[in-house]
Design an enzyme around this catalytic site. Sequence first.
Site, short mmCIF file in Angstrom:
data_model
loop_
_atom_site.label_atom_id
_atom_site.label_comp_id
_atom_site.label_asym_id
_atom_site.label_seq_id
_atom_site.Cartn_x
_atom_site.Cartn_y
_atom_site.Cartn_z
N ASP A 117 46.61 46.06 51.97
CA ASP A 117 45.05 45.51 52.36
C ASP A 117 44.83 45.66 54.27
O ASP A 117 43.89 46.40 54.21
CB ASP A 117 44.62 44.26 52.00
CG ASP A 117 44.00 44.87 50.61
OD1 ASP A 117 42.85 45.40 50.35
OD2 ASP A 117 43.83 43.91 49.86
N LYS B 155 41.47 48.84 40.06
CA LYS B 155 42.32 49.83 41.19
C LYS B 155 43.24 50.57 40.29
O LYS B 155 43.93 51.22 40.16
CB LYS B 155 42.75 48.68 41.96
CG LYS B 155 41.78 48.15 42.64
CD LYS B 155 41.55 46.79 44.16
CE LYS B 155 40.75 46.50 44.65
NZ LYS B 155 40.50 45.27 45.54
N GLN C 191 43.75 39.84 45.29
CA GLN C 191 41.85 40.04 45.33
C GLN C 191 41.40 38.96 45.81
O GLN C 191 42.32 37.63 45.44
CB GLN C 191 41.71 40.28 44.15
CG GLN C 191 40.32 40.52 43.87
CD GLN C 191 40.04 41.89 44.19
OE1 GLN C 191 40.68 43.40 44.45
NE2 GLN C 191 38.86 42.05 44.82
N1 GUN Z 1 37.31 41.57 47.47
C1 GUN Z 1 36.77 43.11 48.55
N2 GUN Z 1 36.63 43.48 48.90
C2 GUN Z 1 38.42 43.32 48.54
C3 GUN Z 1 39.64 44.36 49.03
O1 GUN Z 1 39.31 45.39 50.31
N3 GUN Z 1 40.89 43.49 48.75
C4 GUN Z 1 41.18 42.69 48.76
N4 GUN Z 1 42.30 42.35 48.20
N5 GUN Z 1 40.24 42.10 48.11
C5 GUN Z 1 38.85 42.24 48.32
#
Ligand code: GUN
Length: 285
Positions: free
Chosen positions: A121, A54, A98
């Site tokens: 998110d 990311k 996360q």
């Molecule tokens: N862990 C797995 N997928 C995601 C996501 O889309 N966002 C976040 N913050 N954590 C994750």
Amino acid sequence: MSATILDGKALAQRIQSELAEEVADFIENNAVVPCLTAVLVGHNPASEVYVRNKRNACGRLGIDGRLERLPEDASLDDLLSLVVRLNKAQDVHGILVQLPLPRGMDPTRVLQAVNPLKDVDCFHPENVGRLVQGRPRFLPCTPHGVQQLLKRNGVETAGKNVVILGRSDIVGKPLANMLMQRGADATVTVCHTRTQNLREITRQADILVAAIGQARFVTADMVRPGAVVIDVGMNRSDEKLVGDVDYEAVREVAGMITPVPGGVGPLTITMLLENTLIAARLQQT
Ligand code: GUN
């Protein structure tokens, strides 16, 4: 006949180059650099990889991608304090905590603490509610990535039977909501662990989305010939990354199929970048 491969990597690159121009315009017009801050608690190896990817993508687009780390044994209060600090920071536009959090740390309280205007998110209840009511502020990243893969490959959803395997808060539930909204107009069925006669239901699908987290769960006999198969799964199997779909067998039956890796994954990151730009715009008042 072998299915058309839906190349998520190439599509993500195309959308990212569109976004890079929008980011450059935004910076020029506002003298502000959009900033996404990821929060990583502990050292989950998969999360380390996701967060690195990311941040690298942010860098390519001219977005400031930052990382705040907390140790594995951090308390819930430590994490909430960090979120409050990021909520207040004027130079931080998007906050991403996360998941998964370490055992014993309840994600619900943390996700509710994120400023809804910085919730890239789309996990905050206010933003989920807005999405369900058809007036979204942000679109959740993976479902939006799936929608883009369909739309930009000319797959019509209106009036189509979409079957989603999995009812998670991150993929299944929001995707079902988005595809049933006016404009997308699909007839959506969501299947889960207690669903009966699964194969009969999946064989009705014009579009089948697998988001259950079980390697190669979807077999060729579950797919109607010519169906579009979208694989959201990312599972480790013998050190290899594999999806929720038995790719080699299903590609002989499906009309279109996403590979893993190189399907939905690159789109998820791209939609996160778009949400960061949207968040930065929302905060320029
Ligand atoms: N862990 C797995 N997928 C995601 C996501 O889309 N966002 C976040 N913050 N954590 C994750």
